[in-house]
Design an enzyme around this catalytic site. Structure first.
Site, PDB file in Angstrom:
ATOM      1  N   HIS A  55       0.832  -1.208   0.000  1.00  0.00           N
ATOM      2  CA  HIS A  55       0.000   0.000   0.000  1.00  0.00           C
ATOM      3  C   HIS A  55       0.867   1.258   0.000  1.00  0.00           C
ATOM      4  CE1 HIS A  55      -2.757  -3.037   1.919  1.00  0.00           C
ATOM      5  NE2 HIS A  55      -3.544  -2.544   0.986  1.00  0.00           N
TER       6      HIS A  55
ATOM      7  N   GLN B 210      -0.373  -4.558  -8.825  1.00  0.00           N
ATOM      8  CA  GLN B 210      -0.321  -5.647  -9.800  1.00  0.00           C
ATOM      9  C   GLN B 210      -0.633  -6.991  -9.175  1.00  0.00           C
ATOM     10  OE1 GLN B 210       3.410  -6.156 -12.104  1.00  0.00           O
ATOM     11  NE2 GLN B 210       3.016  -8.355 -11.901  1.00  0.00           N
ATOM     12  N   LYS B 211      -0.390  -7.154  -7.872  1.00  0.00           N
ATOM     13  CA  LYS B 211      -0.704  -8.436  -7.233  1.00  0.00           C
ATOM     14  C   LYS B 211      -2.154  -8.832  -7.469  1.00  0.00           C
ATOM     15  CE  LYS B 211      -1.640  -9.010  -2.908  1.00  0.00           C
ATOM     16  NZ  LYS B 211      -2.887  -9.847  -3.044  1.00  0.00           N
TER      17      LYS B 211
ATOM     18  N   ARG C 120      -3.543 -10.750   3.799  1.00  0.00           N
ATOM     19  CA  ARG C 120      -3.870 -12.132   4.160  1.00  0.00           C
ATOM     20  C   ARG C 120      -2.669 -12.895   4.705  1.00  0.00           C
ATOM     21  NH1 ARG C 120      -8.674 -14.453   1.920  1.00  0.00           N
ATOM     22  NH2 ARG C 120      -9.940 -12.890   0.848  1.00  0.00           N
TER      23      ARG C 120
END
Length: 311
Positions: A51, A162-163, A201
């Site tokens: 982020h 992009q992830k 996560r």
């Protein structure tokens, strides 16, 4: 006025978050009147280095950066527990402040989805492959909340990672189809030194599962490196990545797709493509991807060297 400054051109440190659409739009009205360029970084909170990279991209290209923190209930499936999503609002605020965010938007659910809310944004076929097949309705929730944030903030640019490759494709298609005057900027995936893609996560992973999760990036980066060395056979590239992923508990998909249309690429790779994976490590579902194109070669060499040094 919370989160605003009487001198918007020099405002870089938010004093408080905006919790209502009204307070946020009041701030933005003054910024736009001053002719300032607005960037949006939409997040669900529990912020990390990935982020921060999005925020850095916005701060570099925009006069004003808005970071939204909203855990969007409509993109959670029936087997996904909304209440278990990690939250750390105080740390999120601190990261935003130190990274140069101008305005933080932290709305309540009732602010985004008021009583009687009925209208949603239904993405087209681009939402069906990859995660779309595994998470019915997920991208409807994503498209709806992102459209609402676009309408509220009215940014000039919006920054995504992009992830979340599939999400980026859905949003780009939506912006084109709905003629939204917003530039979508995709920021490269940020990884740990051992290659694991940063993700909220990851906090679900046990220490043992955290080590096992490295196999996802190891496989992807090995295939990307082989592409950089001249390998173009799609089946061999997929097999090369799969060989590293035996430690996952469930491999949902490992696909080589066209980078724009998301359609499978059989035979020889003759266009920009993405090698995408979704897998369960323990009870945690992780996603990752790498791009296979000429520009990705140097990035693959760098990340693979970092991984080998950390091993």
């Amino acid at each position: 006025m919370p989160g605003c400054s009487s001198h918007p051109a020099t405002s870089r440190r938010p004093d408080d978050a905006n919790h209502t659409i009204k307070s946020l739009t009041q701030c933005l009205r003054g910024y736009r009147a001053a002719g300032l360029r607005v960037g949006l970084v939409p997040t669900m909170g529990f912020l990390h280095g990935g982020h921060r990279a999005l925020i850095n991209g916005s701060v570099a290209r925009c006069d004003i950066t808005v970071a939204s923190i909203f855990v969007n209930s409509t993109q959670f499936g029936p087997n996904e527990v909304l209440d278990c999503y990690p939250r750390a609002l105080e740390q999120d605020h601190e990261l935003c402040r130190t990274a140069g965010v101008s305005l933080i938007f932290v709305p309540d659910a009732s602010e985004i989805y008021p009583p009687g809310f009925q209208t949603t944004v239904e993405p087209g076929p681009v939402a069906e492959p990859l995660c779309g097949a595994e998470r019915p309705g997920h991208f409807r929730g994503v498209a709806t909340v992102v459209t609402k944030l676009f309408n509220i903030v009215q940014p000039d640019l919006a920054f995504f990672g992009q992830k979340d490759f599939k999400q980026c494709a859905v949003i780009r298609q939506m912006v084109r189809d709905l003629n939204l005057p917003i530039e979508i900027v995709t920021v490269p995936t940020v990884r740990k030194p051992d290659g694991l893609a940063l993700s909220s996560r990851n906090s679900y992973l046990s220490p043992v599962d955290r080590q096992r999760a490295r196999c996802l990036s190891q496989g992807l980066l090995a295939a990307q490196a082989a592409y950089g060395e001249g390998e173009r056979d799609s089946e061999r590239l997929i097999a090369m990545a799969r060989a590293h992923m035996s430690e996952v508990d469930q491999l949902q998909y490992l696909q080589l797709v066209d980078a724009r249309a998301l359609e499978p690429v059989p035979g020889l790779v003759d266009r920009p493509t993405a090698l995408c994976v979704a897998a369960y490590v323990g009870t945690t579902r992780l996603i990752d991807n790498v791009l296979l194109d000429i520009a990705s070669n140097s990035r693959a060499d760098l990340v693979l060297a970092q991984h080998r040094a950390a091993s």
